[in-house]
Design an enzyme around this catalytic site. Structure first.
Site, PDB file in Angstrom:
ATOM      1  CB  THR A 151      -0.809   0.017   1.320  1.00  0.00           C
ATOM      2  OG1 THR A 151      -1.575  -1.163   1.381  1.00  0.00           O
ATOM      3  CG2 THR A 151      -1.696   1.245   1.424  1.00  0.00           C
ATOM      4  CB  VAL A 180     -12.319  -4.275   2.430  1.00  0.00           C
ATOM      5  CG1 VAL A 180     -11.725  -2.937   2.856  1.00  0.00           C
ATOM      6  CG2 VAL A 180     -13.375  -4.045   1.344  1.00  0.00           C
ATOM      7  CG  ASP A 182      -4.070  -2.631   6.220  1.00  0.00           C
ATOM      8  OD1 ASP A 182      -3.997  -3.407   5.246  1.00  0.00           O
ATOM      9  OD2 ASP A 182      -3.238  -1.739   6.447  1.00  0.00           O
ATOM     10  CB  THR A 202       2.428  -1.098   3.638  1.00  0.00           C
ATOM     11  OG1 THR A 202       2.479  -1.965   2.500  1.00  0.00           O
ATOM     12  CG2 THR A 202       3.835  -0.937   4.177  1.00  0.00           C
ATOM     13  N   GLY A 203       1.244  -4.038   4.304  1.00  0.00           N
ATOM     14  CA  GLY A 203       1.501  -5.442   4.618  1.00  0.00           C
ATOM     15  C   GLY A 203       0.214  -6.232   4.558  1.00  0.00           C
ATOM     16  N   GLY A 205      -3.150  -7.025   5.423  1.00  0.00           N
ATOM     17  CA  GLY A 205      -4.239  -6.306   6.085  1.00  0.00           C
ATOM     18  C   GLY A 205      -4.923  -7.107   7.172  1.00  0.00           C
TER      19      GLY A 205
HETATM   20  N1  GLY Z   1      -2.325  -3.736   3.289  1.00  0.00           N
HETATM   21  C1  GLY Z   1      -3.103  -3.851   2.131  1.00  0.00           C
HETATM   22  C2  GLY Z   1      -4.068  -4.938   2.162  1.00  0.00           C
HETATM   23  O1  GLY Z   1      -3.949  -5.878   2.942  1.00  0.00           O
HETATM   24  O2  GLY Z   1      -4.998  -4.887   1.397  1.00  0.00           O
END
Ligand code: GLY
Length: 320
Positions: A151, A180, A182, A202-203, A205
């Site tokens: 992200t 969806v 995080d 980021t990572g 979610g």
């Molecule tokens: N961090 C982005 C997702 O898991 O969608």
């Protein structure tokens, strides 16, 4: 006051660099965030954000994004929107709403169309090729589709001390339709309070949401920790808890910034990079080492690293 802007990953540097010029000229943090993230969304070779983002299991690009104003605490967020060009601009506008400020799927698309946001087919031929290859691999070898996600999350403080956070992502490659992550979830993918600071994640979610890591970082900064101490503590504690309770933890990386323009980062994985500019610090890309003993170490990205990155993202695909 001292302005500063920090974004997840190397991909944020062009946007951070352009917004740094604006911030130096007195720009509003919200405009700086929107500009920085739009630049990432529009670049077709970034395969986890905006145009060129990798699709879901049905080969559709579903995008998540959020915007938060650190003065009013207003939030705009969208989940699973398809066929609109700049999710960050849509969520910035949505944040002006008192009600209906988090919209998903068709509802988000109706809103974006009504407000005159630009429609665009976000699926590139390159992304389609990745999809075809991954689909075949998954069918043939049973590989997990949940890899390769990053992200763009940006936190900014402007000359007036106003802070804003923004995120934008295509989420996990081959995700289920409607999944969806995080990134549009307040407290998980982002949080900002101009009286304290902000953070973005980021990572994976699904794991980031288990610790509301962005809110936790802001809470720790409010208790007096520096952004670096808060980022390390929040990520380390979440990583340890997930390993203790579930046997493993997904990738979790964060950037944090306080209202004095001090920043910090943390990661429990290999290969995290970030982009930052501060009033008295040129726009710079840093690479991080995986956290050791609860601490994350980073260094300026080497010329070789930057060249390898540039070559890698545009490399011709060797599969059809
Ligand atoms: N961090 C982005 C997702 O898991 O969608």
């Amino acid at each position: 006051m001292k302005w500063a802007i920090i974004g997840t990953w190397r991909m944020a540097i062009e946007g951070v660099t352009e917004s740094a010029v604006d911030l130096n000229n007195g720009a509003f943090a919200g405009d700086a965030i929107e500009k920085a993230i739009k630049i990432v969304e529009d670049f077709p070779y970034y395969k986890s954000v905006g145009y060129g983002g990798l699709p879901n299991e049905n080969c559709q690009v579903e995008l998540d994004a959020a915007y938060m104003d650190g003065d009013s605490l207003s939030i705009g967020a969208i989940g699973g929107i398809t066929d609109f060009k700049n999710p960050i601009s849509i969520v910035k506008k949505l944040s002006e709403n008192t009600y209906n400020c988090f919209l998903v799927g068709p509802g988000a698309e109706v809103y974006a169309a009504r407000e005159g946001f630009q429609r665009e087919n976000m699926l590139t031929d390159r992304a389609k090729k990745y999809y075809k290859k991954r689909k075949n691999e998954t069918l043939d070898k049973g590989l997990s589709p949940y890899e390769g996600h990053d992200t763009v999350g940006v936190i900014c403080v402007d000359k007036n001390g106003k802070m804003v956070a923004g995120t934008s992502t295509s989420g996990l490659f081959m995700k289920n339709k409607g999944r969806v992550g995080d990134s549009p979830i307040s407290g998980s993918g982002f949080y900002v309070d101009s009286e304290v600071g902000g953070a973005a994640a980021t990572g994976l979610g699904e794991d980031i949401m288990k610790g509301c890591v962005s809110y936790e970082i802001v809470r720790l900064m409010k208790e007096g920790l520096t952004p670096q101490e808060a980022a390390d503590k929040a990520v380390y504690e979440l990583d340890s808890k997930l390993i203790r309770r579930r046997g493993k933890a997904g990738d979790i990386s964060v950037v944090a910034l306080n209202n004095k323009g001090e920043y910090g980062v943390a990661t429990n994985s290999e290969g995290f990079s970030f982009s930052v500019a501060v009033e008295d610090e040129e726009p710079t890309v840093y690479t991080c080492n995986k956290m050791k003993d609860g601490k994350t170490i980073y260094e300026i990205a080497s010329k070789e690293w930057l060249k390898a990155y540039a070559d890698r993202i545009k490399a011709p695909l060797t599969f059809d």
